[in-house]
Scaffold this motif. Structure first.
Motif, mmCIF file in Angstrom:
data_model
loop_
_atom_site.group_PDB
_atom_site.id
_atom_site.type_symbol
_atom_site.label_atom_id
_atom_site.label_comp_id
_atom_site.label_asym_id
_atom_site.label_seq_id
_atom_site.Cartn_x
_atom_site.Cartn_y
_atom_site.Cartn_z
ATOM 1 N N TYR A 180 0.838 -1.197 0.000
ATOM 2 C CA TYR A 180 0.000 0.000 0.000
ATOM 3 C C TYR A 180 0.877 1.252 0.000
ATOM 4 C CZ TYR A 180 -3.097 3.528 2.191
ATOM 5 O OH TYR A 180 -3.804 4.657 2.506
ATOM 6 N N LEU A 196 -0.685 3.734 -2.929
ATOM 7 C CA LEU A 196 -2.142 3.577 -2.982
ATOM 8 C C LEU A 196 -2.841 4.612 -2.105
ATOM 9 C CD1 LEU A 196 -2.549 -0.323 -2.925
ATOM 10 C CD2 LEU A 196 -2.269 1.218 -4.872
ATOM 11 N N ALA A 214 -4.496 7.574 -3.882
ATOM 12 C CA ALA A 214 -5.791 7.439 -4.560
ATOM 13 C C ALA A 214 -6.906 7.736 -3.566
ATOM 14 C CB ALA A 214 -5.927 6.029 -5.117
ATOM 15 N N ALA A 215 -8.127 7.707 -4.053
ATOM 16 C CA ALA A 215 -9.271 7.976 -3.177
ATOM 17 C C ALA A 215 -9.283 6.972 -2.028
ATOM 18 C CB ALA A 215 -10.566 7.882 -3.983
ATOM 19 N N GLN A 216 -9.520 7.502 -0.823
ATOM 20 C CA GLN A 216 -9.540 6.647 0.358
ATOM 21 C C GLN A 216 -10.971 6.363 0.791
ATOM 22 O OE1 GLN A 216 -6.418 5.393 1.848
ATOM 23 N NE2 GLN A 216 -6.140 5.946 -0.303
ATOM 24 N N THR A 223 -8.819 2.579 0.970
ATOM 25 C CA THR A 223 -8.404 1.538 0.041
ATOM 26 C C THR A 223 -8.832 0.188 0.621
ATOM 27 O OG1 THR A 223 -6.472 2.843 -0.605
ATOM 28 C CG2 THR A 223 -6.417 0.489 -1.102
#
Length: 424
Positions: free
Chosen positions: A90, A95, A98-100, A102
């Motif tokens: 992660y 990662l 990106a939008a959380q 995940t």
RNA sequence: GUGGGCGUAGCUCAGGUGGUUAGAGCGUCAGGUUGUGGCCCUGAAGGUCGCGGGUUCAAGUCCCGUCGCUCACCCCA
């Protein structure tokens, strides 16, 4: 010839593999439903990852890792659990950008050097989920609900959810002090293991099963009574969500889990039929893990589920796994010429989505019929000299024993239709 | 790391107190049925009796050691 597998490992034979296929299919299915995406990480990691992530003092790190040095002098360790590697991936792959949150899941082998016994192996497989970037107890509940929903698909009952909170580093410290205060006056009554635990990791005293320690811990203070305000609120809201979903659970003050990274919520799902290895699933929240690994403070929660134990549970419960796909048609080839024709027919059948096989070892027709029967073929088409000459063959329905005369040209289409195959 | 049980054919297992050529069922292969599965019958192949040492005229069997499997403890999924 080497004819034994390493201790604590298993071959998954064709007679078993349909069970694994069924389970993994259900995993992919439910994870998609809950909005989780699959991640795969390497079978081994830098040893440091487990030492830092799981904790130096844990049993896993102290005595259960498969650690080796590669030819470049690096210390590597076979995946001893699933959360630390997932957290590493992660972070490493960004990662978090990106939008959380995940939401990830994995199905991977886990390696631990332990004495094997029923339900415990040196290589076993875990299905796990991890959610990074959301601290709300609603996520803890989603993870627990997913596990139960998944297990419910197999019609399992008799499962128990055990729940506890281990607080955050702050309130755990004060709890630790209270525990030591409780146990210290009666050290002599503790087992040797626990005497050393009192200094190293007093929390672990709580899940000791020795008679003497057991009695002492009955009167030990509860972690829940030492929770700080925010941790207490988290636990209260967690229970509220569980109640709203109708999820039944037991608060178990003695669950502490064997890994250092847990904070607040910890839980286990128990199937009593498995003896001492009754924990099918275990998990919890680990809000400090990502930071420990060098990332920004990021909350996380997840679970691991032992698939070998799940299969044992299902078998104990009398669950019937769907059988493997059976053969639609077996081409009984009598003679080399016929086999040549069957090779071509097979290709056409398979193009049409028909599961088909033929005879490669030159056995007589009688043996081939027997063979086809054991393969579970629904139809047998007999192809020999006579059929090659007339261009027609006999198709036998193995269920009813009735036979029909079909032109070789039309065989593939006929079988496709009879079996209701869609074709490719 | 500690303790119990077990190692004989591919599989499941028989083989009192040591005694000739180690057996059965299932499975495999072949045949009965030279072109028709399930049931039945016949035959065949298949064994370093886990390994090493010891006792004995003689060891699958008794003794010692060792390896492996398994179950339990610890801990975990």
């Amino acid at each position: 010839m080497i004819t034994t597998r390493p201790r604590g490992t298993n071959d998954i034979l064709p007679s078993e593999s349909h069970k694994w296929q069924h389970i993994t299919q259900q995993i992919h299915d439910i994870c998609a439903l809950y909005g989780f995406r699959q991640i795969s990480t390497p079978a081994f990691e830098h040893t440091e990852l487990f030492h830092r992530g799981v904790g130096e003092g844990t049993d896993i790190v102290q005595k259960e890792t498969y650690t080796f040095e590669d030819r470049g002098g690096r210390s590597l360790t076979l995946r001893a659990e699933g959360t630390a590697p997932t957290a590493r991936a992660y972070l490493e792959n960004g990662l978090h950008a990106a939008a959380q949150p995940t939401k990830l899941y994995y199905i991977e082998p886990i390696f631990r050097f332990e004495r094997p016994q029923a339900g415990r192996y040196r290589q076993h497989h875990q299905f796990g989920v991890e959610v990074f970037g959301a601290a709300d107890p609603a996520v803890d509940v989603e993870v627990i609900a997913l596990a139960l929903d998944f297990l419910g698909r197999f019609g399992l009952d008799g499962l128990t959810v055990r729940l506890n909170s281990v607080g955050c580093p702050t309130c755990r410290e004060s709890y630790r002090a209270r525990l030591v205060e409780h146990f210290l006056p009666c050290v002599e009554q503790l087992c040797p293991d626990c005497r050393s635990r009192i200094e190293r990791n007093p929390l672990r005293l709580l899940d000791c099963k020795e008679e003497g320690c057991r009695r002492l811990k009955e009167r030990a203070p509860h972690m829940l009574d030492s929770l700080c305000g925010p941790c207490r609120e988290h636990f209260v809201r967690l229970r509220g969500h569980l109640d709203a979903l109708g999820i039944r659970y037991e608060v178990d003050h003695h669950i502490v889990r064997g890994l250092d990274y847990y904070t607040r919520t910890v839980f286990e799902i128990i199937y009593p039929g498995l003896g001492a290895q009754d924990a099918v699933c275990g998990g919890g929240r680990y809000d400090g893990l990502i930071e420990t690994l060098g990332g920004e403070p990021t909350p996380g929660v997840g679970f691991g589920m032992g698939l070998e134990r799940l299969i044992l549970t299902l078998e104990d419960h009398g669950y019937e796994f769907p059988g493997p796909r059976r053969l639609d048609v077996f081409l009984a080839a009598v003679g080399q010429e016929a086999l040549a024709r069957c090779v071509v027919l097979l290709a056409e059948l398979r193009r049409r989505g028909v599961a088909a096989d033929t005879e490669y070892t030159g056995r007589g027709l009688r043996k081939q019929m027997k063979h086809a029967d054991r393969l579970g073929a629904r139809f047998v088409a007999i192809v020999g000299e006579e059929e090659l000459a007339t261009g027609r063959c006999v198709v036998r329905d193995m269920g009813t024993g009735t036979q029909e005369d079909i032109a070789l040209e039309e065989l593939a289409g006929y079988i496709q239709e009879r079996c209701g195959r869609a074709g490719l």
